[in-house]
Write a protein that holds these residues in place. Structure first.
Motif, PDB file in Angstrom:
ATOM      1  N   GLN A 123      88.246  42.005 -33.065  1.00  0.00           N
ATOM      2  CA  GLN A 123      86.932  41.359 -33.215  1.00  0.00           C
ATOM      3  C   GLN A 123      86.038  41.636 -32.004  1.00  0.00           C
ATOM      4  O   GLN A 123      84.833  41.867 -32.147  1.00  0.00           O
ATOM      5  N   ARG A 124      86.649  41.638 -30.811  1.00  0.00           N
ATOM      6  CA  ARG A 124      85.878  41.947 -29.592  1.00  0.00           C
ATOM      7  C   ARG A 124      85.337  43.365 -29.657  1.00  0.00           C
ATOM      8  O   ARG A 124      84.166  43.616 -29.346  1.00  0.00           O
TER       9      ARG A 124
ATOM     10  N   GLY B 191      87.208  32.628 -30.531  1.00  0.00           N
ATOM     11  CA  GLY B 191      87.998  31.643 -31.264  1.00  0.00           C
ATOM     12  C   GLY B 191      89.435  32.097 -31.463  1.00  0.00           C
ATOM     13  O   GLY B 191      90.369  31.295 -31.340  1.00  0.00           O
ATOM     14  N   SER B 192      89.616  33.389 -31.759  1.00  0.00           N
ATOM     15  CA  SER B 192      90.978  33.909 -31.940  1.00  0.00           C
ATOM     16  C   SER B 192      91.761  33.837 -30.639  1.00  0.00           C
ATOM     17  O   SER B 192      92.942  33.443 -30.622  1.00  0.00           O
TER      18      SER B 192
ATOM     19  N   SER C 204      93.892  40.404 -39.856  1.00  0.00           N
ATOM     20  CA  SER C 204      93.469  39.175 -40.550  1.00  0.00           C
ATOM     21  C   SER C 204      94.522  38.748 -41.564  1.00  0.00           C
ATOM     22  O   SER C 204      94.839  37.556 -41.696  1.00  0.00           O
TER      23      SER C 204
ATOM     24  N   GLU D  25      83.513  35.942 -33.289  1.00  0.00           N
ATOM     25  CA  GLU D  25      84.731  35.225 -33.645  1.00  0.00           C
ATOM     26  C   GLU D  25      85.899  35.538 -32.715  1.00  0.00           C
ATOM     27  O   GLU D  25      86.941  34.874 -32.773  1.00  0.00           O
TER      28      GLU D  25
ATOM     29  N   GLY E 159      91.857  39.023 -32.047  1.00  0.00           N
ATOM     30  CA  GLY E 159      90.763  38.823 -31.103  1.00  0.00           C
ATOM     31  C   GLY E 159      90.306  40.123 -30.478  1.00  0.00           C
ATOM     32  O   GLY E 159      89.090  40.357 -30.300  1.00  0.00           O
TER      33      GLY E 159
ATOM     34  N   GLN F 245      92.791  30.239 -29.905  1.00  0.00           N
ATOM     35  CA  GLN F 245      93.946  29.819 -30.701  1.00  0.00           C
ATOM     36  C   GLN F 245      95.233  30.452 -30.176  1.00  0.00           C
ATOM     37  O   GLN F 245      96.281  29.807 -30.108  1.00  0.00           O
TER      38      GLN F 245
ATOM     39  N   SER G 204      82.211  41.059 -32.572  1.00  0.00           N
ATOM     40  CA  SER G 204      82.141  39.828 -33.354  1.00  0.00           C
ATOM     41  C   SER G 204      82.250  38.600 -32.453  1.00  0.00           C
ATOM     42  O   SER G 204      83.127  38.542 -31.579  1.00  0.00           O
TER      43      SER G 204
END
Length: 959
Positions: free
Chosen positions: A905-906, A915-916, A879, A912, A902, A919, A910
């Protein structure tokens, strides 16, 4: 050595400010300074840094900060000692000086003066600019409350002395900053009431009452309510007589020749407070110095008016005309005559002899309390006879020169106004809004008060003009000074007068410094400009500093104010041989960048620069740290020199400068700046018809496009470079061309071609004995194997590259290889060893100042923590990297960092993560970074699309 925490965290040694390091390092220093002389545990330091959630390797990080601080403090003979329960710092800290002064003041007969002196140590919010946890915030809040308690006590003493008028300004500011502090509000109400401003006093109470009700749902306390009611009924017990002044006999006129106090006087809060405090607490001589037009007289006059009540025997002002057009400086004999007549000595009783006048003046002033402002002094010799002997007198001297020979004087040097104050001054003088653009206008005036006033006066007397009209007239540097003149106020004329007081050598130095195109110079560059020995150049720069015709912004760094630079350029003539001056300066920069680049890249490919004017003095750039420091400081000047050389048609310098500056700009990722330099360099080599130089520059441009993520454009230049080197039968050039082609093809996902290019380059470099490039090629092949999933080959090649890099001292490549080897081990499941290498590579990349490898190392470290199962730590690192990259230009690394984020987060479950990956996909697709594009597709569950990309790229094992 002094440590400051009452504001930004600062280290002062030998009168110079020392950089205190990164925000978290400053947090550790703050905690040690706060508890100076006492041991602070590692746990307590970690708590201040991270609160209740320290990172997994927190103990190592704290020890690292301590180690770096020890190196920082060692030159001053200070050390951070081991002392139970942890570490202790023995140093003078402004907080403890503040507390000592407060204690002394409370025990003294005049506590107000002592408390004011203590409060002057505060420079802003404690620990400003420090990164820490809520623990640090609580400590900061405690210190703020400690200061407020002292402020309240100081104000109470001032009010007891009848100085209610003097404290209103400070109280108004403090009440705005602390609107819930009822004690402060009450003191301001009382001060206003005693000044006869009852309505304003009552309004303050109503504002406080409404604020407390709206924000907190409470009413003011009983003490504030009682004060309000007493003011409302004009309670006579609240009134206090003005302080008793020592009144001269009715027949004696109290002299007061202070000039008019400007109603639009703006800013200078800190300088004014220091001046008033010095006059009030110690008296004696205070010397205000600064460049022409900086506002020395205005400050002295404002202080004189504010201090008037402290000097019952008079306030005297004498213009000594040290720097007045068409006037010679006033001789001490004449000045003493003016002073003696001002205090009522009849002309017939004033002696003719200057020494007798000195005696008469000191005799008349014996035992008196008077303020004497000696304005516009030319030197210390002019001032000394005018200083009375009475300890009750205060003497304020202003001069464009520093007066180090004025014994016992306290110096106060003025700089230009801060931008916000300059804007406010402009608006006050104009008196009305006249459109947008004030910020640019005062910037064009260099924030110099005289220039701002002249510009504002011109606008005020041109009712049809707007600010934009005046800005347009000032934008042209050649006519800027001519625009900054009105009636007898002329910025250029003020500068000219300062210039005329220089001797011929000083004048020449001033003129030629104006030729320098960069932001500042050191003594080596000044010596090159003037073709003087370094020591002589240093002496002349010191002379210009004393005359305030040059500024010292940092240790060994000097610069001309923008308007002074423009003035200096108008004075340059053909007798100065400007073309030769240009050649000397540009040859100096070529010489030093060549030496510094060798230190950054030992064994680099280089051609001896063509130097017509070898510089006699060079800075130390012969080690990697020294070279990095030099480039970091000088890089704005190097860019300016490149642009200047292009404007002047100096093609040799335009061609060669990018070769030596390029690597620094690459590793510090100033790619756009490098592109501009190199494109100008390509044009220069074409004009020169130098095919060999064109090949070198094509190679550099191709590499720069690689760093700028413009891979296909880079391929065009790299292929052209390969053709040129083959036509020249330049084997080394061909090898370099193949290296760059390999990098570009790898980013485009053409791994077979990238491997082929690096293998060909490796063979050519091995035959030529270039071990540095051999190590780099082996490392590149290892990184290709890692990307394509051939982990055993990657481990073998990267281990070999590591040994080669360490053997020849190629530390940047060593950092990169350590990170690559760590990533390989991580994918092989050797997590402990992997993390050790990843941290080692990251630390080394930071140490050598390689921004590119530092970012790569952080991304690999985040992925290493993820694979080791340290998901919280992985999330924090990933992050942080993504946040940093969003503010920068490393777009290729952003794609990789988003994919790692990503993945973390996976793994954490998460939402989110998608989204990562989205992007990352957008970034990778835009720059055609194919491996990251495939990783993003796989992260989004578009497995078939990803598999197609992996297959085309020859990826054996998907990470």
């Amino acid at each position: 050595m002094e440590i400051g925490i009452l504001g930004s965290v600062e280290i002062w040694h030998g009168g110079e400010r020392v950089a205190a390091g990164a925000p978290q390092q400053r947090c550790v220093l703050s905690m040690l300074a706060l508890n100076a002389g006492q041991g602070v545990s590692v746990d307590r330091l970690a708590e201040a840094l991270w609160g209740e959630e320290p990172p997994g390797d927190w103990r190592g990080l704290v020890h690292g900060y301590i180690s770096r601080l020890r190196k920082l403090l060692k030159p001053a003979g200070l050390e951070i000692a081991r002392r139970s329960p942890g570490y202790a710092l023995d140093a003078e800290v402004d907080l403890h000086v503040f507390r000592r002064l407060v204690s002394d003041a409370k025990a003294s007969d005049e506590p107000a003066a002592g408390l004011f002196k203590a409060l002057a140590l505060w420079r802003g919010t404690p620990f400003d600019g420090v990164a820490g946890s809520a623990v640090l915030d609580r400590l900061r809040d405690g210190l703020v409350q400690e200061r407020l308690a002292v402020v309240e006590e100081w104000v109470e003493h001032e009010l007891d002395l009848g100085r209610h008028r003097e404290v209103i300004g400070e109280l108004t500011t403090l009440c705005a900053e602390h609107p819930y502090q009822e004690k402060l509000i009450g003191l301001l109400m009382l001060a206003l009431h005693r000044c006869g401003r009852q309505a304003e006093s009552l309004r303050r109470y109503e504002e406080c009452r409404r604020l407390l009700a709206d924000d907190l749902g409470v009413d003011p306390g009983d003490e504030l309510k009682s004060l309000y009611e007493r003011i409302l009924r004009a309670d006579p017990g609240l009134s206090r007589a003005e302080p008793a002044a020592v009144v001269a006999p009715a027949a004696v006129r109290v002299p007061d020749s202070l000039p008019f106090d400007l109603p639009d006087f703006t800013g200078r809060t800190g300088e004014l407070a220091r001046l008033i405090d010095t006059v009030a607490t110690r008296g004696g001589v205070i010397s205000i110095d600064g460049m022409a037009g900086v506002g020395k007289t205005a400050l002295a006059v404002r202080a004189g008016h504010e201090l008037a009540s402290r000097f019952p025997h008079g306030r005297l002002f004498v213009d000594l005309h040290g720097f007045t057009p068409s006037r010679s400086p006033v001789e001490p004999h004449a000045a003493l005559g003016v002073l003696l007549r001002s205090i009522g000595v009849p002309s017939g009783e004033i002696p003719n002899d200057v020494d007798e006048r000195v005696v008469a003046w000191r005799t008349e002033m014996a035992g008196k309390q008077a303020l004497i402002v000696l304005d516009n002094a030319v030197d210390a010799a002019q001032v000394r006879p005018l200083v009375p002997g009475s300890p009750g007198c205060a003497i304020v001297v202003t001069s464009r020169r520093r007066l180090p020979n004025l014994d016992g004087a306290v110096p106060l040097s003025l700089e230009v106004l801060p931008p916000a104050d300059a804007e406010e001054l402009f608006r006050r003088v104009v008196g009305e809004e006249r459109g947008d653009g004030v910020a640019e206008l005062v910037s064009l005036c260099g924030y110099l008060p005289l220039a701002v006033r002249v510009a504002a006066a011109r606008l005020r007397h041109r009712p049809r003009w707007t600010v934009a009209d005046l800005v347009e007239r000032l934008r042209t540097e050649q006519q800027r000074l001519s625009e900054l003149a009105i009636d007898d106020r002329d910025v250029a004329a003020a500068f000219t007068l300062s210039y005329t007081y220089l001797d011929a050598a000083q004048q020449r130095m001033f003129r030629l410094l104006g030729v320098h195109p960069g932001v500042d110079v050191d003594v080596h560059a000044a010596a090159a400009l003037t073709a003087l020995p370094r020591t002589r150049a240093e002496d002349l720069i010191e002379d210009l500093l004393d005359h305030h015709l040059i500024e010292q912004r940092a240790r060994d760094r000097f610069q001309l104010h923008d308007l002074l630079r423009a003035h200096a350029l108008t004075l340059v003539s053909e007798s100065d041989s400007p073309a030769e001056v240009d050649g000397r300066l540009l040859d100096y920069y070529l010489t030093v960048t060549d030496r510094a680049a060798d230190s950054l890249q030992p064994g680099r490919r280089r051609a001896e620069p063509e130097i017509v004017h070898p510089p006699a003095s060079l800075p130390s750039v012969f080690t990697l740290p020294d070279a990095m420091r030099w480039f970091a400081v000088e890089h704005p000047n190097l860019l300016a020199a490149g642009a200047y050389a292009a404007r002047k048609g100096c093609d040799r310098h335009v061609r060669d400068l990018p070769r030596h500056v390029g690597h620094y700009l690459i590793i510090s990722h100033r790619i756009d700046e490098l592109v501009a330099l190199q494109e100008a360099g390509l044009e220069a080599v074409r004009r020169l018809g130098d095919t060999r130089a064109q090949a070198v520059n094509q190679s550099q441009v191709a590499m720069t496009y690689y760093m700028a993520c413009r891979y296909r454009e880079g391929l065009v230049h790299a292929e052209r470079n390969l053709e040129l080197t083959r036509s020249l039968d330049d084997v080394t050039g061909q090898a370099y061309a193949l290296v760059v082609l390999g990098l570009l093809n790898q980013r485009l996902g053409r791994h077979a071609r990238a491997r082929e290019c690096n293998q060909g380059s490796l063979e050519l470099f091995a035959n030529s004995g270039d071990y540095r490039l051999v190590a780099i090629c082996v490392g590149n092949l290892g990184r290709i194997a890692l990307v394509t999933g051939d982990l055993d080959t990657a481990s073998r090649l990267l281990s070999k590259a590591l040994a080669q890099s360490q053997e020849i001292g190629e530390r940047s490549e060593e950092a990169s290889v350590l990170s690559g080897l760590g990533a390989t081990l991580s994918r092989q499941g050797e997590h402990d060893q992997a993390l050790r290498l990843l941290y080692e590579g990251l630390e080394l990349a930071r140490e050598v100042g390689n921004t590119d490898y530092t970012v790569r190392g952080r991304i690999k470290l985040a992925d290493g923590h993820r694979r080791a199962g340290h998901l919280d730590r992985a999330l924090a690192v990933a992050s942080e990297v993504v946040d940093d990259l969003r503010r920068g230009v490393l777009v290729d690394h952003l794609a990789g960092a988003l994919n790692v984020l990503g993945s973390v987060q996976r793994d954490l479950g998460s939402p989110e993560a998608a989204g990562s990956f989205e992007q990352a996909l957008e970034v990778a697709r835009r720059i055609e970074y194919r491996i990251e594009l495939a990783h993003a597709l796989r992260g989004l569950g578009r497995v078939d699309e990803a598999a197609g990309h992996y297959r085309d790229m020859g990826v054996l094992q998907v990470p």
